[in-house]
Design an enzyme around this catalytic site. Structure first.
Site, mmCIF file in Angstrom:
data_model
loop_
_atom_site.group_PDB
_atom_site.id
_atom_site.type_symbol
_atom_site.label_atom_id
_atom_site.label_comp_id
_atom_site.label_asym_id
_atom_site.label_seq_id
_atom_site.Cartn_x
_atom_site.Cartn_y
_atom_site.Cartn_z
ATOM 1 N N ASP A 56 43.231 33.212 45.533
ATOM 2 C CA ASP A 56 42.461 34.120 46.388
ATOM 3 C C ASP A 56 41.982 33.381 47.639
ATOM 4 O O ASP A 56 41.953 32.138 47.691
ATOM 5 C CB ASP A 56 41.262 34.628 45.563
ATOM 6 C CG ASP A 56 40.712 35.957 46.056
ATOM 7 O OD1 ASP A 56 41.098 36.401 47.143
ATOM 8 O OD2 ASP A 56 39.875 36.535 45.331
ATOM 9 N N ASP A 62 41.977 45.524 47.537
ATOM 10 C CA ASP A 62 40.886 45.702 46.592
ATOM 11 C C ASP A 62 40.622 47.177 46.324
ATOM 12 O O ASP A 62 39.840 47.517 45.446
ATOM 13 C CB ASP A 62 39.598 45.053 47.132
ATOM 14 C CG ASP A 62 39.560 43.569 46.793
ATOM 15 O OD1 ASP A 62 40.382 43.134 45.969
ATOM 16 O OD2 ASP A 62 38.722 42.851 47.365
ATOM 17 N N TRP A 78 39.428 45.933 55.362
ATOM 18 C CA TRP A 78 39.275 45.650 53.940
ATOM 19 C C TRP A 78 39.412 46.961 53.145
ATOM 20 O O TRP A 78 38.875 47.995 53.531
ATOM 21 C CB TRP A 78 37.905 45.017 53.666
ATOM 22 C CG TRP A 78 37.676 44.854 52.186
ATOM 23 C CD1 TRP A 78 38.230 43.913 51.377
ATOM 24 C CD2 TRP A 78 36.866 45.692 51.355
ATOM 25 N NE1 TRP A 78 37.827 44.121 50.077
ATOM 26 C CE2 TRP A 78 36.990 45.206 50.035
ATOM 27 C CE3 TRP A 78 36.075 46.814 51.603
ATOM 28 C CZ2 TRP A 78 36.323 45.797 48.959
ATOM 29 C CZ3 TRP A 78 35.416 47.401 50.531
ATOM 30 C CH2 TRP A 78 35.536 46.891 49.224
ATOM 31 N N CYS A 134 46.471 36.441 47.090
ATOM 32 C CA CYS A 134 45.457 37.479 47.248
ATOM 33 C C CYS A 134 44.518 36.997 48.349
ATOM 34 O O CYS A 134 44.329 35.797 48.525
ATOM 35 C CB CYS A 134 44.714 37.614 45.924
ATOM 36 S SG CYS A 134 43.219 38.613 45.999
ATOM 37 N N ASP A 161 37.376 35.692 38.951
ATOM 38 C CA ASP A 161 36.287 34.894 39.514
ATOM 39 C C ASP A 161 35.113 34.757 38.530
ATOM 40 O O ASP A 161 34.749 35.722 37.860
ATOM 41 C CB ASP A 161 35.811 35.635 40.775
ATOM 42 C CG ASP A 161 34.934 34.781 41.657
ATOM 43 O OD1 ASP A 161 34.583 33.679 41.249
ATOM 44 O OD2 ASP A 161 34.615 35.259 42.763
#
Ligand code: DGJ
Length: 768
Positions: free
Chosen positions: A500, A570, A221, A548, A389
């Protein structure tokens, strides 16, 4: 002797529209050799002995003839079974089977394993027939490359296992404009009984003895797609994902290159998987020093029940050969994806400069906050507001409400349409975030349908980010979610969707599948994602879709078929992005790399890089902002119109031009440099990022690439504010005109810049 007339009848090296067709597929009946030609490479396979094994002969620089079947070494001991059936097993374990199968003596990595109802696992394929045709068929339900009849040619080889009554159709397509071969396999059960595929990979790559390095894109990540290069030793080198997504950790890609191959020189074999779920890439150097690599759906936990006359289609695997090092491989993939994989109205268009509120507000926003951002942003030249979001259900943190896709009117007072209309009235477009594949335990949807989550009865499924994965392999679940998304999109003037997906799959179990089909869930899930996205872009053809997945956990060629851009990572820190974007651009055109300028100190690594540098790095991708424009330092805010100007000036070039890697910060730990050259070679843009300044070096020499050696170019340092202030110094020969050959061989000098994390843009324009 070749049967000339036969070759001529299948060989179509014809002139169309005055242009030589650079690809070709031939079959020579005399020596039973298939020859696939791309503009600069050839791929040869041959049928051997009476049993009809299909062997791999050659892959490399283009050959002008096909008489090289001796490379299969059928004349060497242990000989083909027809000559020496006593050593059949030894033959099976050394012969370069084109599509190796399981259980009959080939102990290397194989591609196909089939379990019968009696529990046997062996399968062996032999040649039956073939056809060669112009164009390429669609792969039902799967993303895949495409091309018109004038653009590509396809070979389908029908193989069979007569004992199992199993057919396998191996497809290979070559393209006129790139050195890529797209391949896949369709397996059909012609028996009266069901069989279970327990491994169905998409293909193999057999290479001769040699010293190879393996290149993969590794990460985690916020650290996606870092280039890793290591020697291929005896034994196996493998990467994979069994997360139900292609994953942050390993790109579905592997290249084998000559040990001596560089960025510009040497042989490189690239393999890329057009798929977004579990994958395996494994290369093996065997006891005879030869190499076989395989690629396909990760076999563990996979099985697929095939009823009589049902078929299974593997996803597509792309093979690329370059004799011009990594640069050549990159160009082949970029051309293939731009011309034969990516689709839709946005593909060749400049995308609106967007501002996304995620790093600006996280969950803490209302309609007023968004409008404040939009007002400032539109005045600065930003063209779209994306609401991330937190706009639906009672989603006040990432702990709840996934699945409740109803607008939260306490947050967005007056509703979504009112907000969108107001943003539109500012001259901006509007975009919105969804995570359609997920369900929070704390959601109305979960309370109504707990069995819609992927889980194993009696076992508490593991949460990740406090959410479960929806079982969208069930049509009623996928239909419900699709309708929720579509209803929102139909309700207002929404131009963009960020789709996402924030957790991998685990605890695989579907309430809708029989026991002997549970192994199908992961692939069925991926097919369902594809179905939903196809439905979305069909109903909303003007929509700009950005995929995403917790940053870039599903940045793969499969998703690229549906969305022309994918959020890279990210990690929006300009310096961390150098390695991420270098690895991404190794395979993907810059036009699809989601890249934004964010605020500092950076939210992931806490680094502060100049606003200008953040802009230069984001300009290499889709470009946008990920910050609260009402709260950033005034100097940064004042820089935005200059960056907007650069975007409008250079995006056509960046989006459509040829990308070249000039230097890699990941390797030298000091500076990064890349270049984009327009296809007509009249213009180029060089981005130079000095990460660390070091003493005793006044300047650094950079040799450019891809220019026309005969053309003369004016070399100019781009001014960030467009006014040619003192910052424009720093490159020799600034303001001079030189031949492309000079710029490529002698290079330019980049002066050391005081400080770290600083950069320059150098613009070259043809002057005659
Ligand atoms: C992960 C994405 O990568 C972010 O950009 C943001 O959309 C969050 N999810 C929202 O939950």
């Amino acid at each position: 002797m070749l049967s000339l007339s036969l070759i001529l009848c299948v060989c179509r090296s014809v002139k169309r529209f005055g242009m030589e067709v650079k690809m070709n597929i031939t079959y020579n009946q005399e020596n039973r050799v298939f020859k696939l030609d791309t503009p600069n490479s050839s791929y040869l396979m041959g049928i051997v002995d009476k049993e009809g094994f299909l062997g791999h002969i050659y892959y490399g620089k283009r050959l002008e003839e096909d008489g090289v079947a001796y490379l299969m070494r059928t004349q060497e001991a242990p000989f083909v079974p027809e000559v020496n059936d006593r050593e059949r097993g030894s033959f099976m374990d050394s012969f370069p089977m084109e599509y190796p199968t399981h259980g009959t003596g080939d102990y290397r990595q194989d591609c196909l394993s089939v379990r019968t109802k009696d529990g046997y696992n062996a399968v062996q394929l032999t040649y039956v027939s073939h056809q060669i045709y112009d164009g390429k068929k669609k792969l039902e339900g799967l993303p895949a490359t495409f091309g018109e009849e004038t653009e590509c040619k396809t070979l389908e080889i029908r193989m069979e296992d007569p004992i199992l009554s199993l057919e396998a159709v191996l497809s290979y397509s070559v393209f006129a404009d790139t050195d890529a071969i797209a391949g896949s396999v369709r397996i059909i059960n012609h028996s009266q009984e069901p069989v279970w595929l327990t491994k169905a990979l998409s293909g193999a790559l057999n290479l001769d003895e040699g010293a190879y390095d393996v290149i993969t894109l590794h990460g985690g990540w916020a650290r996606e797609r870092h280039i890793v290069r290591r020697p291929l030793e005896a034994g196996m080198a493998a990467v994979y994902s069994r997360r139900g997504e292609s994953g942050h950790q390993e790109q579905p890609f592997m290249a084998l290159c000559e040990k001596t191959a560089t960025q510009e020189t040497g042989a490189v074999y690239g393999m890329h998987f057009v798929y977004s779920g579990n994958h395996l890439e494994a290369a093996e150097k065997n006891q005879f020093f030869r190499v076989r690599a395989v690629m396909g759906i990760y076999p563990e936990d996979f099985s697929w029940k095939l009823l009589p006359e049902e078929s299974f289609q593997t996803p597509e695997m792309i093979r690329v050969f370059s004799c011009e090092g990594l640069d050549g491989m990159t160009r082949a993939f970029h051309t293939l994806y731009r011309n034969h994989l990516m689709r839709g109205k946005w593909l060749h268009r400049k995308r609106p400069i967007l501002i996304n509120n995620w790093e600006a507000t996280y969950f803490d926003f209302d309609e007023q906050k968004l409008l404040d951002i939009a007002k400032q942003a539109s005045a600065l030249g930003i063209e779209m507001l994306v609401m991330d979001d937190g706009w639906f259900g009672n989603r006040s943190s990432d702990n709840m409400a996934l699945g409740d896709w109803q607008v939260n009117e306490q947050k967005l007072k007056g509703g979504l349409k009112k907000l969108v209309d107001e943003v539109n009235a500012l001259g901006m477009q509007f975009g919105i975030w969804f995570e359609p594949e997920m369900i929070s335990p704390d959601s109305d949807l979960y309370r109504a349908h707990p069995d819609w989550a992927i889980q194993i009865p009696g076992r508490r499924a593991g949460l990740i980010r406090n959410q479960y994965v929806l079982d969208i392999s069930r049509p009623e679940v996928a239909d419900y979610i699709y309708e929720c998304v579509a209803k929102v999109l139909r309700s207002a003037n929404i131009a963009y969707v960020k789709w996402d997906m924030n957790r991998p799959l685990s605890d695989l179990g579907s309430a809708a599948l029989d026991a002997d089909r549970q192994g199908e869930l992961s692939h069925r899930y991926t097919l369902a994602v594809y179905r939903m996205q196809e439905r979305l872009i069909t109903e909303f053809p003007d929509l700009l879709l950005e995929n995403c997945s917790s940053g870039g956990a599903r940045f793969d060629p499969g998703m690229l078929y549906y969305s022309p851009q994918i959020w890279c990572s990210d990690d929006t820190d300009a310096i961390e992005r150098l390695a991420i974007q270098e690895g991404t651009a190794l395979l993907y055109p810059l036009s699809c790399m989601g890249a934004h300028v964010s605020d500092c100190p950076n939210h992931t690594v806490g680094r502060t890089a100049p606003f200008e540098t953040r802009g230069y790095v984001a300009l290499a991708g889709t470009f946008g902002y990920e910050l609260d424009v009402t709260r950033i330092p005034e100097a940064d805010r004042n820089s935005i119109p200059g960056q907007v100007r650069l975007y409008h000036k250079y995006n056509d070039l960046v989006r459509e031009g040829e990308y070249y890697r000039l230097a890699s910060y990941s390797e030298n730990r000091l500076y990064d440099c890349w270049e984009v050259v327009s296809s007509d070679k009249t213009e180029a843009l060089v981005t130079y990022i000095q990460v660390l300044n070091v003493p005793n070096r006044k300047s650094r020499r950079i040799c450019l690439k891809g220019l026309d050696p005969q053309k003369r170019y004016l070399v100019e340092v781009e001014s960030p504010d467009g006014e040619g202030d003192a910052k424009t110094a720093g490159c020799f020969p600034q303001g001079s005109v030189l031949l492309g050959s000079t710029l490529m061989n002698a290079g330019i000098l980049m002066e050391s810049i005081s400080g770290d994390y600083v950069g320059k843009l150098i613009h070259l324009t043809q002057v005659q």
